[in-house]
Design a protein around this motif. Structure first.
Motif, short mmCIF file in Angstrom:
data_model
loop_
_atom_site.label_atom_id
_atom_site.label_comp_id
_atom_site.label_asym_id
_atom_site.label_seq_id
_atom_site.Cartn_x
_atom_site.Cartn_y
_atom_site.Cartn_z
N ARG A 1 -2.41 -9.61 -7.02
CA ARG A 1 -3.13 -9.78 -8.29
C ARG A 1 -2.55 -10.99 -9.03
O ARG A 1 -1.34 -11.07 -9.21
CB ARG A 1 -3.02 -8.51 -9.14
CG ARG A 1 -3.86 -7.38 -8.54
CD ARG A 1 -3.65 -6.08 -9.26
NE ARG A 1 -2.31 -5.55 -9.02
CZ ARG A 1 -1.85 -4.42 -9.53
NH1 ARG A 1 -2.62 -3.71 -10.32
NH2 ARG A 1 -0.65 -4.00 -9.25
N VAL B 1 -6.97 -8.97 -1.10
CA VAL B 1 -6.45 -7.97 -0.17
C VAL B 1 -5.97 -8.75 1.04
O VAL B 1 -6.66 -9.61 1.56
CB VAL B 1 -7.55 -6.94 0.21
CG1 VAL B 1 -7.19 -6.23 1.49
CG2 VAL B 1 -7.73 -5.92 -0.91
N VAL C 1 -10.45 -1.47 -3.90
CA VAL C 1 -9.44 -1.95 -2.94
C VAL C 1 -9.65 -1.28 -1.59
O VAL C 1 -9.65 -1.94 -0.54
CB VAL C 1 -8.01 -1.73 -3.47
CG1 VAL C 1 -6.96 -2.04 -2.39
CG2 VAL C 1 -7.76 -2.60 -4.70
N ALA D 1 -9.04 -4.34 -9.85
CA ALA D 1 -8.67 -3.89 -8.50
C ALA D 1 -8.42 -2.38 -8.53
O ALA D 1 -7.29 -1.92 -8.35
CB ALA D 1 -7.45 -4.65 -8.01
N ASN E 1 -8.14 -11.46 -7.39
CA ASN E 1 -7.39 -10.48 -6.60
C ASN E 1 -7.59 -10.83 -5.13
O ASN E 1 -8.61 -11.42 -4.75
CB ASN E 1 -7.93 -9.06 -6.81
CG ASN E 1 -8.05 -8.70 -8.27
OD1 ASN E 1 -7.08 -8.66 -8.99
ND2 ASN E 1 -9.28 -8.46 -8.72
N GLU F 1 -1.70 -5.39 1.73
CA GLU F 1 -1.03 -5.70 0.47
C GLU F 1 -2.11 -6.12 -0.52
O GLU F 1 -3.10 -6.73 -0.14
CB GLU F 1 -0.03 -6.85 0.66
CG GLU F 1 1.09 -6.49 1.63
CD GLU F 1 2.03 -7.64 1.93
OE1 GLU F 1 2.03 -8.64 1.20
OE2 GLU F 1 2.78 -7.52 2.92
N LEU F 2 -1.90 -5.77 -1.79
CA LEU F 2 -2.81 -6.18 -2.85
C LEU F 2 -2.12 -7.26 -3.67
O LEU F 2 -1.01 -7.05 -4.15
CB LEU F 2 -3.17 -4.97 -3.73
CG LEU F 2 -3.97 -5.28 -5.00
CD1 LEU F 2 -5.35 -5.85 -4.66
CD2 LEU F 2 -4.11 -4.02 -5.86
N SER G 1 0.79 -1.22 0.00
CA SER G 1 0.00 0.00 0.00
C SER G 1 0.83 1.28 0.00
O SER G 1 1.84 1.37 0.67
CB SER G 1 -0.92 0.00 1.21
OG SER G 1 -0.14 -0.18 2.37
#
Length: 201
Positions: free
Chosen positions: A181, A196, A155, A150, A194, A178-179, A83
């Motif tokens: 993908r 999170v 998000v 996303a 996706n 954190e994302l 992030s």
């Protein structure tokens, strides 16, 4: 064709599900070796994922690997974006330049290297100084999975909901989200995977 419809054909990290609820999963991940780049998204005009190309060049996804061996490294999924709330550490002296924004928002993008690399020094050395190889120890996350694009708004909503659920259930949040993908940009949005992920104690 499979990738357009969301088929994930590359190595993904193994994890243990500690708890599964209707709202989220608590997962424990083993230690991993990671290639990462930290950048200011405004440096890459029209592409906030500019760090992707830097990492893709390191592993040789788009041609000759930009590493010391040179060794082609298999692509894995997911691509992790940490992030943008993460701020650069304070140093002295403080130099003031009027740029319009007080704090520089930086993004860290990560490729998890294949599991055959157990230690950072086993991974080929990057030729680009922006790429850093790090080891991350065992870690625990609260995770929520979703499809579609996303976007920042989506998000943000997922993060707020997940934080609320974790705090409600007594989990202590120990870091920024954190994302993750799992698919390339050309995968059709309804088929994208996706996640999170929020680190918990």
């Amino acid at each position: 064709m499979g990738m357009i419809l969301g088929k994930i054909t590359v190595e993904t990290p193994k994890y243990e599900i500690i708890q599964s609820t209707p709202d989220y999963e608590i997962r424990k991940y083993p230690s991993a070796v990671i290639a990462q780049v930290t950048y200011d998204p405004t440096e890459f005009k029209n592409n906030k994922d500019g760090g992707f190309m830097v990492l893709a060049n390191y592993i040789g996804a788009l041609g000759n690997p930009q590493n010391s061996k040179p060794e082609k490294i298999d692509m894995t999924a997911p691509v992790i974006t940490k992030s943008p709330q993460e701020k650069i550490a304070m140093t002295a002296p403080v130099v003031t330049k009027s740029s319009g924004d007080d704090e520089k928002s930086v993004v860290t993008m990560q490729f998890i290297l294949p599991a055959k690399y157990n230690k950072a020094e086993e991974a080929p050395k990057p030729l680009d100084d922006r790429v850093v190889i790090v080891e991350e120890g065992e870690r625990k996350y609260g995770v929520v999975k979703f499809s579609g694009n996303a976007s920042d708004g989506v998000v943000k909503e997922k993060v707020e909901n997940l934080k609320g659920c974790l705090e409600r259930d007594g989990y202590k949040i120990v870091g920024e989200f954190e994302l993750a993908r799992y698919n390339p940009p050309w995968t059709l949005p309804p088929f994208k995977t996706n996640e999170v992920m929020i680190p918990v104690e």
